[in-house]
Write an enzyme that holds these catalytic residues in place. Structure first.
Site, PDB file in Angstrom:
ATOM      1  CG  ASN A 170      -0.241   2.538  11.605  1.00  0.00           C
ATOM      2  OD1 ASN A 170      -0.159   2.021  10.265  1.00  0.00           O
ATOM      3  ND2 ASN A 170      -1.012   1.536  12.537  1.00  0.00           N
ATOM      4  CB  SER A 209      -0.580   0.051   1.353  1.00  0.00           C
ATOM      5  OG  SER A 209      -1.894  -0.865   1.400  1.00  0.00           O
ATOM      6  CG  MET A 236      -4.740  -6.661   7.152  1.00  0.00           C
ATOM      7  SD  MET A 236      -5.775  -5.395   6.611  1.00  0.00           S
ATOM      8  CE  MET A 236      -5.822  -4.445   8.276  1.00  0.00           C
ATOM      9  CB  SER A 237      -0.482  -8.362   2.281  1.00  0.00           C
ATOM     10  OG  SER A 237       0.679  -7.501   2.752  1.00  0.00           O
ATOM     11  CE1 TYR A 283      -8.437  -5.133   1.923  1.00  0.00           C
ATOM     12  CE2 TYR A 283      -6.769  -5.935   3.331  1.00  0.00           C
ATOM     13  CZ  TYR A 283      -7.155  -5.103   2.099  1.00  0.00           C
ATOM     14  OH  TYR A 283      -6.308  -4.062   1.756  1.00  0.00           O
ATOM     15  CD  GLU A 284      -8.886  -6.914  -2.313  1.00  0.00           C
ATOM     16  OE1 GLU A 284      -9.097  -6.575  -3.609  1.00  0.00           O
ATOM     17  OE2 GLU A 284      -7.716  -7.267  -2.247  1.00  0.00           O
ATOM     18  CG  HIS A 329      -5.011  -7.338   0.618  1.00  0.00           C
ATOM     19  ND1 HIS A 329      -5.393  -6.389  -0.511  1.00  0.00           N
ATOM     20  CD2 HIS A 329      -3.947  -6.849   1.230  1.00  0.00           C
ATOM     21  CE1 HIS A 329      -3.960  -5.651  -0.352  1.00  0.00           C
ATOM     22  NE2 HIS A 329      -3.351  -6.246   0.598  1.00  0.00           N
ATOM     23  CG  HIS A 364      -6.400   3.305   3.426  1.00  0.00           C
ATOM     24  ND1 HIS A 364      -5.557   2.266   3.520  1.00  0.00           N
ATOM     25  CD2 HIS A 364      -6.251   3.544   2.127  1.00  0.00           C
ATOM     26  CE1 HIS A 364      -5.255   1.985   2.120  1.00  0.00           C
ATOM     27  NE2 HIS A 364      -5.734   2.475   1.407  1.00  0.00           N
ATOM     28  CB  ALA A 383       1.558  -0.284   4.379  1.00  0.00           C
ATOM     29  CG  HIS A 391      -3.464  -2.348  -2.960  1.00  0.00           C
ATOM     30  ND1 HIS A 391      -2.560  -2.971  -2.713  1.00  0.00           N
ATOM     31  CD2 HIS A 391      -3.869  -1.816  -2.099  1.00  0.00           C
ATOM     32  CE1 HIS A 391      -2.231  -3.065  -1.496  1.00  0.00           C
ATOM     33  NE2 HIS A 391      -3.027  -2.309  -1.012  1.00  0.00           N
TER      34      HIS A 391
HETATM   35  N1  HPA Z   1      -2.646  -3.045  11.444  1.00  0.00           N
HETATM   36  C1  HPA Z   1      -2.754  -3.776  10.222  1.00  0.00           C
HETATM   37  N2  HPA Z   1      -2.446  -3.742   9.152  1.00  0.00           N
HETATM   38  C2  HPA Z   1      -1.735  -2.539   8.814  1.00  0.00           C
HETATM   39  C3  HPA Z   1      -1.720  -1.429   9.820  1.00  0.00           C
HETATM   40  C4  HPA Z   1      -2.022  -1.788  11.374  1.00  0.00           C
HETATM   41  O1  HPA Z   1      -2.029  -1.043  12.164  1.00  0.00           O
HETATM   42  N3  HPA Z   1      -1.206  -0.576   9.185  1.00  0.00           N
HETATM   43  C5  HPA Z   1      -0.875  -0.806   7.925  1.00  0.00           C
HETATM   44  N4  HPA Z   1      -1.437  -2.066   7.582  1.00  0.00           N
END
Ligand code: HPA
Length: 263
Positions: A223, A23, A199-200, A78-79, A76, A235, A106, A54
């Protein structure tokens, strides 16, 4: 029989290295020299990503004089896709002869000693989704060194040379998403030994090892995980941090890839 229908120009390419961008890291491709770009929609057999940031493009080009293929946009869970679908790009890379895979993502910080805006080299992972790209097969692959020690050593040495700072290494926890974690979940992940969460990446790494590729993976720490900072996550913030980090990643790979293909 191939699971993909590919344009001849792509089918006849022979990149040594495959790169998957996470991302917000799309700016990376602006530095690629030469090559062609394909929309995922031009390639039969790839699921199409629908997440902002993406793009869904595949680029051929050179980095440090070496032929590479770069996937901008990934699939992903989650999609609604399966782990096998999430790893499609890796099987496509394999068909083109890719032997070295560099995965980027990310990720949120779980270990409060790590700093937002920095890169973390993934040394190992926790698969907390319990999904596998190898489900439905009997591939009992060894996972004692998913992320190549040799590639990690090269990346760490080169990073120190370039920036004068050490590239931290840590454990990446793969969760389903799409929602970010609760503070309790971030504490749980830390207890389990995770340093970062995202998530990847993990399904792609497992698929790549099953195909015999050497794998390196880097998390852009965008973050602090929930509860480690007073700021709520969004995001857009994740995307903004990624933009800056893409330039650093390109410099690091430019000087490391020529050595990677030699070992
Ligand atoms: N959690 C999960 N996935 C992420 C995060 C997070 O804080 N930041 C970027 N991808």
């Amino acid at each position: 029989m191939s699971e993909f229908t590919l344009p001849d120009t792509l089918r006849s390419s022979s990149p040594a290295v495959g790169i998957v961008l996470g991302s917000g890291l799309g700016g990376f491709v602006d530095s690629l020299s030469g090559g062609k770009t394909y929309q995922y929609s031009e390639l039969g057999g790839l699921p199409e990503s629908k997440v902002p940031g993406h793009a869904g493009r595949l680029h051929l080009g050179k980095i440090g004089g070496i032929d590479v293929i770069v996937a901008q946009g990934r699939i992903h869970l989650y999609e609604g896709w399966s782990a096998r679908e999430a790893a499609s790009m890796i099987r496509l890379f394999d068909e083109l002869g890719v032997k070295i895979l560099i995965l980027t993502n990310a990720a949120g910080i779980v270990n409060a000693n790590l700093k937002p805006g920095r890169w973390m080299l993934i040394s190992d992972h926790l698969n907390l989704t319990r999904q596998s790209p190898l489900s439905g097969t009997a591939q009992f692959i060894d996972q004692s060194e998913v992320y190549s020690r040799e590639l990690r050593e090269l990346l760490r040495a080169e990073s120190l040379e370039l920036s004068g700072t050490r590239l931290p290494e840590g454990i990446y926890a793969w969760i389903n998403g799409p929602e970010y974690e609760t503070p309790a979940e971030i504490r749980m992940l830390r207890t389990l030994g995770a340093d970062a969460v995202g998530m990847s990446t993990v399904p792609e790494a497992i698929q790549a090892r099953a195909l015999g590729m050497r794998v390196a993976a880097l998390s852009c720490l965008t973050n602090y995980g929930a509860g480690l900072s007073s700021q709520p996550l969004n995001h857009e913030e994740v995307m903004a941090v990624g933009k800056k980090a893409a330039g650093e990643l390109f410099s690091l790979l430019e000087s490391t890839i020529p050595a990677m293909v030699e070992i």
